[in-house]
Design a protein around this motif. Structure first.
Motif, PDB file in Angstrom:
ATOM      1  N   ALA A   1       0.827  -1.213   0.000  1.00  0.00           N
ATOM      2  CA  ALA A   1       0.000   0.000   0.000  1.00  0.00           C
ATOM      3  C   ALA A   1       0.862   1.265   0.000  1.00  0.00           C
ATOM      4  O   ALA A   1       0.394   2.323  -0.390  1.00  0.00           O
ATOM      5  CB  ALA A   1      -0.944   0.006   1.194  1.00  0.00           C
ATOM      6  N   GLY A   2       2.116   1.148   0.452  1.00  0.00           N
ATOM      7  CA  GLY A   2       3.015   2.298   0.458  1.00  0.00           C
ATOM      8  C   GLY A   2       3.350   2.837   1.837  1.00  0.00           C
ATOM      9  O   GLY A   2       3.790   3.976   1.978  1.00  0.00           O
ATOM     10  N   LYS A   3       3.184   2.033   2.873  1.00  0.00           N
ATOM     11  CA  LYS A   3       3.404   2.498   4.245  1.00  0.00           C
ATOM     12  C   LYS A   3       4.814   3.053   4.444  1.00  0.00           C
ATOM     13  O   LYS A   3       4.970   4.182   4.921  1.00  0.00           O
ATOM     14  CB  LYS A   3       3.135   1.366   5.243  1.00  0.00           C
ATOM     15  N   SER A   4       5.820   2.283   4.105  1.00  0.00           N
ATOM     16  CA  SER A   4       7.201   2.726   4.318  1.00  0.00           C
ATOM     17  C   SER A   4       7.527   3.962   3.500  1.00  0.00           C
ATOM     18  O   SER A   4       8.183   4.901   3.976  1.00  0.00           O
ATOM     19  CB  SER A   4       8.179   1.597   3.969  1.00  0.00           C
ATOM     20  N   THR A   5       7.071   3.983   2.265  1.00  0.00           N
ATOM     21  CA  THR A   5       7.311   5.137   1.384  1.00  0.00           C
ATOM     22  C   THR A   5       6.686   6.390   1.975  1.00  0.00           C
ATOM     23  O   THR A   5       7.314   7.457   2.021  1.00  0.00           O
ATOM     24  CB  THR A   5       6.733   4.861  -0.016  1.00  0.00           C
ATOM     25  N   ILE A   6       5.457   6.283   2.450  1.00  0.00           N
ATOM     26  CA  ILE A   6       4.760   7.443   2.998  1.00  0.00           C
ATOM     27  C   ILE A   6       5.376   7.872   4.333  1.00  0.00           C
ATOM     28  O   ILE A   6       5.510   9.070   4.601  1.00  0.00           O
ATOM     29  CB  ILE A   6       3.247   7.168   3.125  1.00  0.00           C
ATOM     30  N   LEU A   7       5.776   6.924   5.159  1.00  0.00           N
ATOM     31  CA  LEU A   7       6.446   7.289   6.411  1.00  0.00           C
ATOM     32  C   LEU A   7       7.704   8.112   6.130  1.00  0.00           C
ATOM     33  O   LEU A   7       7.948   9.135   6.780  1.00  0.00           O
ATOM     34  CB  LEU A   7       6.808   6.037   7.213  1.00  0.00           C
ATOM     35  N   ARG A   8       8.505   7.659   5.168  1.00  0.00           N
ATOM     36  CA  ARG A   8       9.726   8.401   4.810  1.00  0.00           C
ATOM     37  C   ARG A   8       9.394   9.789   4.264  1.00  0.00           C
ATOM     38  O   ARG A   8      10.068  10.763   4.569  1.00  0.00           O
ATOM     39  CB  ARG A   8      10.550   7.621   3.780  1.00  0.00           C
ATOM     40  N   ALA A   9       8.353   9.876   3.454  1.00  0.00           N
ATOM     41  CA  ALA A   9       7.984  11.155   2.843  1.00  0.00           C
ATOM     42  C   ALA A   9       7.349  12.119   3.847  1.00  0.00           C
ATOM     43  O   ALA A   9       7.462  13.341   3.688  1.00  0.00           O
ATOM     44  CB  ALA A   9       7.036  10.919   1.669  1.00  0.00           C
ATOM     45  N   LEU A  10       6.682  11.605   4.866  1.00  0.00           N
ATOM     46  CA  LEU A  10       6.053  12.470   5.872  1.00  0.00           C
ATOM     47  C   LEU A  10       7.071  13.124   6.803  1.00  0.00           C
ATOM     48  O   LEU A  10       6.876  14.257   7.240  1.00  0.00           O
ATOM     49  CB  LEU A  10       5.059  11.673   6.722  1.00  0.00           C
ATOM     50  N   LEU A  11       8.133  12.408   7.137  1.00  0.00           N
ATOM     51  CA  LEU A  11       9.057  12.913   8.153  1.00  0.00           C
ATOM     52  C   LEU A  11       9.574  14.322   7.864  1.00  0.00           C
ATOM     53  O   LEU A  11       9.515  15.174   8.751  1.00  0.00           O
ATOM     54  CB  LEU A  11      10.211  11.948   8.394  1.00  0.00           C
ATOM     55  N   PRO A  12      10.067  14.645   6.668  1.00  0.00           N
ATOM     56  CA  PRO A  12      10.574  16.004   6.453  1.00  0.00           C
ATOM     57  C   PRO A  12       9.490  17.080   6.591  1.00  0.00           C
ATOM     58  O   PRO A  12       9.807  18.254   6.803  1.00  0.00           O
ATOM     59  CB  PRO A  12      11.110  15.975   5.019  1.00  0.00           C
ATOM     60  N   ARG A  13       8.244  16.715   6.492  1.00  0.00           N
ATOM     61  CA  ARG A  13       7.127  17.660   6.598  1.00  0.00           C
ATOM     62  C   ARG A  13       6.543  17.703   8.013  1.00  0.00           C
ATOM     63  O   ARG A  13       5.642  18.478   8.287  1.00  0.00           O
ATOM     64  CB  ARG A  13       6.020  17.271   5.624  1.00  0.00           C
ATOM     65  N   THR A  14       7.052  16.854   8.900  1.00  0.00           N
ATOM     66  CA  THR A  14       6.515  16.733  10.253  1.00  0.00           C
ATOM     67  C   THR A  14       7.357  17.549  11.223  1.00  0.00           C
ATOM     68  O   THR A  14       8.486  17.175  11.525  1.00  0.00           O
ATOM     69  CB  THR A  14       6.491  15.245  10.693  1.00  0.00           C
ATOM     70  N   PRO A  15       6.814  18.666  11.726  1.00  0.00           N
ATOM     71  CA  PRO A  15       7.581  19.485  12.665  1.00  0.00           C
ATOM     72  C   PRO A  15       7.819  18.733  13.979  1.00  0.00           C
ATOM     73  O   PRO A  15       6.941  17.997  14.438  1.00  0.00           O
ATOM     74  CB  PRO A  15       6.684  20.707  12.890  1.00  0.00           C
TER      75      PRO A  15
END
Length: 192
Positions: free
Chosen positions: A31-45
């Motif tokens: 589903a893309g869990k790991s990909t989305i986790l990696r992509a969210l981190l730089p946007r997560t204050p």
């Protein structure tokens, strides 16, 4: 990138007595869990990322209840340590199979300020394509075994949930569009 705070008092918002915020990313394999986790981190204050697929590698990998209990305890310990260090927003995934896994996980944590359950949904033909083209290679035997596990809907259908459910159909979305939908659904963390 700003260096992380060294303790909770130095963090901009710090953790509260009720704990930090938690974004849990779930979904079927591919589903893309790991990909989305990696992509969210730089946007997560004030954020930290935990991908249980990375911290839970074992050989053999039994994928049974005992193994998932160990995984939940490891993730919960990391979440608490990140909160204590001042990382108010933790994004984590790849360790919840169904609502009862979530309930067992929650018993391991002090009450967070907020929990957001993000379920990545995707059509089977897209999921199958992702599974054979992604960096985390799996065998056909593994994929066949995983496909025997019926889709679980208890996370999205829980009536007494203490989290906000966010379902994102990623079938026609790229990573950036998926991340944007999550950010739009969780303004408590991703306010502009």
């Amino acid at each position: 990138m700003t260096p992380p705070p060294t303790d909770a008092n130095q963090a901009g918002t710090g953790t509260t007595e009720s704990g930090g915020r938690l974004v849990l990313v779930t979904g079927q394999e591919g589903a893309g869990k790991s990909t989305i986790l990696r992509a969210l981190l730089p946007r997560t204050p004030e954020g930290a990322r935990i991908d249980a697929e990375d911290i839970g590698q074992t050989n053999p990998c039994p994928m049974d209840d005992r193994f998932f209990d160990l995984l939940r305890r490891n993730v919960a310990g990391l979440v608490e340590r990140f909160w204590a260090a001042g990382y108010v927003n933790v994004v984590a995934g790849s360790f919840l199979r169904h609502h009862s896994d979530y309930l067992a996980f929650r018993r391991l944590l002090p009450r967070p300020a907020a929990v957001f359950m993000v379920e990545l949904l995707v059509d089977k033909h897209v999921r199958d394509r992702r599974r054979v083209t992604r960096a985390k290679r799996t065998t056909q035997r593994w994929r066949d075994m995983v496909d025997l596990i019926p889709e679980d809907r208890t996370i999205r259908e829980a009536t007494d949930a203490d989290y906000r459910y966010v379902g994102v159909d990623t079938t026609g979305l790229d990573v950036a569009a998926t991340v944007q939908q999550i950010m739009d659904a969780v303004p408590e963390i991703y306010r502009r």
